[in-house]
Design an enzyme around this catalytic site. Structure first.
Site, PDB file in Angstrom:
ATOM      1  N   HIS A  68       0.872  -1.194   0.000  1.00  0.00           N
ATOM      2  CA  HIS A  68       0.000   0.000   0.000  1.00  0.00           C
ATOM      3  C   HIS A  68       0.903   1.236   0.000  1.00  0.00           C
ATOM      4  CE1 HIS A  68      -3.713   2.275   1.658  1.00  0.00           C
ATOM      5  NE2 HIS A  68      -2.796   3.179   1.345  1.00  0.00           N
TER       6      HIS A  68
ATOM      7  N   HIS B  13       1.531   5.397  -1.673  1.00  0.00           N
ATOM      8  CA  HIS B  13       1.136   6.586  -2.446  1.00  0.00           C
ATOM      9  C   HIS B  13       2.379   7.194  -3.079  1.00  0.00           C
ATOM     10  CE1 HIS B  13      -2.925   6.709  -0.680  1.00  0.00           C
ATOM     11  NE2 HIS B  13      -2.312   6.202   0.386  1.00  0.00           N
TER      12      HIS B  13
ATOM     13  N   LYS C 263      -9.283  -0.461  -5.608  1.00  0.00           N
ATOM     14  CA  LYS C 263      -9.304   0.203  -4.308  1.00  0.00           C
ATOM     15  C   LYS C 263     -10.673   0.802  -4.023  1.00  0.00           C
ATOM     16  CE  LYS C 263      -7.827   2.319  -0.618  1.00  0.00           C
ATOM     17  NZ  LYS C 263      -6.702   2.261   0.288  1.00  0.00           N
TER      18      LYS C 263
ATOM     19  N   HIS D  85     -10.355   0.809   2.138  1.00  0.00           N
ATOM     20  CA  HIS D  85     -10.138   1.794   3.197  1.00  0.00           C
ATOM     21  C   HIS D  85     -11.313   1.651   4.152  1.00  0.00           C
ATOM     22  CE1 HIS D  85      -8.547   5.710   4.812  1.00  0.00           C
ATOM     23  NE2 HIS D  85      -9.719   5.602   5.407  1.00  0.00           N
TER      24      HIS D  85
ATOM     25  N   HIS E 278      -4.374  -0.863   6.015  1.00  0.00           N
ATOM     26  CA  HIS E 278      -3.873  -0.086   7.161  1.00  0.00           C
ATOM     27  C   HIS E 278      -4.775  -0.193   8.383  1.00  0.00           C
ATOM     28  CE1 HIS E 278      -6.656   2.660   5.278  1.00  0.00           C
ATOM     29  NE2 HIS E 278      -5.793   3.142   4.406  1.00  0.00           N
TER      30      HIS E 278
ATOM     31  N   ASP F  82       1.571   2.589   3.525  1.00  0.00           N
ATOM     32  CA  ASP F  82       0.713   3.771   3.385  1.00  0.00           C
ATOM     33  C   ASP F  82       1.564   5.035   3.431  1.00  0.00           C
ATOM     34  OD1 ASP F  82      -1.560   5.235   2.971  1.00  0.00           O
ATOM     35  OD2 ASP F  82      -2.246   5.134   5.052  1.00  0.00           O
TER      36      ASP F  82
HETATM   37  C1  NCD Z   1      -3.473   9.002   2.299  1.00  0.00           C
HETATM   38  C2  NCD Z   1      -3.047  10.042   1.270  1.00  0.00           C
HETATM   39  O1  NCD Z   1      -2.484  11.070   1.663  1.00  0.00           O
HETATM   40  O2  NCD Z   1      -3.285   9.843   0.076  1.00  0.00           O
HETATM   41  N1  NCD Z   1      -3.437   9.602   3.597  1.00  0.00           N
HETATM   42  C3  NCD Z   1      -3.318   8.941   4.767  1.00  0.00           C
HETATM   43  O3  NCD Z   1      -3.437   9.569   5.818  1.00  0.00           O
HETATM   44  N2  NCD Z   1      -3.058   7.662   4.814  1.00  0.00           N
HETATM   45  C4  NCD Z   1      -4.806   8.449   1.950  1.00  0.00           C
HETATM   46  C5  NCD Z   1      -5.128   7.180   2.679  1.00  0.00           C
HETATM   47  O4  NCD Z   1      -4.528   6.150   2.450  1.00  0.00           O
HETATM   48  O5  NCD Z   1      -6.034   7.211   3.519  1.00  0.00           O
HETATM   49 ZN    ZN Z   2      -3.185   5.114   1.829  1.00  0.00          ZN
END
Ligand code: NCD
Ligand code: ZN
Length: 346
Positions: free
Chosen positions: A14, A16, A100, A137, A175, A248
């Site tokens: 996971h 970003h 997702k 999520h 998460h 995450d």
């Molecule tokens: C994530 C993001 O910034 O894209 N933020 C987070 O707090 N984890 C989005 C997510 O996974 O919830």
């Molecule tokens: Zn995330």
């Protein structure tokens, strides 16, 4: 005596990466240590079609430092308008590995998420047929539910009914932050997995709120009380195949975190593996780090374990990780556990 630990090259289930300048700045922090990562589709606008996923994958590959052995595993962002045929074609060709599900309004860039779960039922049924995992999520978003209760309420009111009504749907609880999430994942069958982040093994809600607000510890789902952190540590370090690493890692520019309405997300790509070695050693479970970071995830996704390896070494002096990663638009703060860490990737 120097202590070392060698494990198969880990994966991040996971992650970003964003796009453009941010992608270029943060991708090397992951591709240095990880063989593969499930890439979150919450760009603005989100990645909703196979064509968009292919274009995003190509932008990631173009930004990859030469010589890094890293494969992005793409996902689609589920909307009520998702075309099941496009989704199935993208999955069956290997272009995407999962879809997702963001409940609308749950987190950063989730406005296009699902409002009415009945509207996506035919899509989920198709995913169950073809074996495409749904990454969830897991938080309800209604104003009447306290933010610290949103995961537990989601499990009872959305996740469990959904899994019962679509047997065979493969689900990743993303998460997880609560003992409720740990217990539910533990009781599940082989269609169920759960990712745990690095930071949720390290911080509880006091770390965010006591002694002044710490914006770089604010993420979603928000860290819960200590009993939940301890349950997450026990689960992650147990070796149980339901649990695997999903950092995450979610970069935001510092000025948007240190803000009157600060963004959610902790950036842990840079130091995740040393931090995990620290946590697993504290739990006398270094022998299970490979299961959590390198083996359980590929087993769930039906992929081989990476053949390359990573060696972690415990050093005499604390490791000096970078505090910030620069980008052309400002720095991104690297997650600071608040204590010295002696493990490093060597
Ligand atoms: C994530 C993001 O910034 O894209 N933020 C987070 O707090 N984890 C989005 C997510 O996974 O919830
Ligand atoms: Zn995330």
């Amino acid at each position: 005596m120097t202590q070392t630990l060698t494990i198969p090259r880990p994966d991040d289930w996971h992650l970003h990466l964003r796009d453009g300048d941010m992608l270029a700045a943060v991708l090397p922090e992951t591709s240095r240590d990880f063989g593969r990562a499930i890439i979150m589709p919450n760009l603005v606008p989100p990645v909703v079609t196979g064509d968009q996923a292919r274009a995003y994958r190509d932008r990631i590959l173009a930004a990859l430092p030469e010589g890094d052995d890293f494969t992005p595993l793409m996902t689609l962002y589920l909307t009520e308008d998702t075309d099941p045929n496009d989704l199935a074609a993208a999955f069956e060709s290997g272009l995407i590995r999962a879809v997702k599900l963001y409940p609308a309004g749950a987190t950063t860039n989730s406005a296009s998420g699902v409002r009415n779960f009945e509207n996506v039922r035919p899509i989920l049924e198709r995913m169950a047929e073809i074996g495409c995992p749904l990454c969830v999520h897991g938080e309800v978003t209604t104003a009447d539910v306290d933010i610290f209760d949103r995961e537990a309420v989601f499990i009872d009111t959305v996740l469990d009914p959904l899994r019962r009504s679509i047997p065979g749907l493969r689900v990743v609880m993303e998460h997880i932050t609560t003992k409720d999430g740990v217990d539910y994942a533990m009781a599940g069958d082989d269609t169920l997995g759960a990712t745990i982040t690095t930071h949720h093994l390290i911080i509880n809600r006091n770390h965010i709120l006591v002694g002044g607000i710490k914006p770089h510890y604010y993420c979603l789902p928000v860290a819960k009380r200590e009993t939940h952190r301890l349950a997450l540590r026990a689960a992650a370090t147990s070796g149980n195949k339901r649990f695997f690493l999903g950092t995450d890692s979610a970069p935001h520019l510092d000025h948007l975190k240190e803000h009157a309405c600060g963004c959610a997300g902790c950036f842990t790509a840079t130091n995740t593996m040393p931090l995990l070695a620290h946590v697993f050693e504290e739990e006398n479970a270094l022998q299970n780090l490979a299961a959590f970071a390198s083996q359980n995830g590929p087993a769930f996704y039906g992929l081989p374990v990476n053949t390359a390896t990573m060696t972690l070494t415990k050093q005499d002096a604390p490791v000096a990780f970078p505090n910030k990663i620069p980008t052309p638009n400002g720095p991104v703060t690297v997650f600071d556990p608040g204590y010295p860490v002696y493990w490093n990737v060597t």
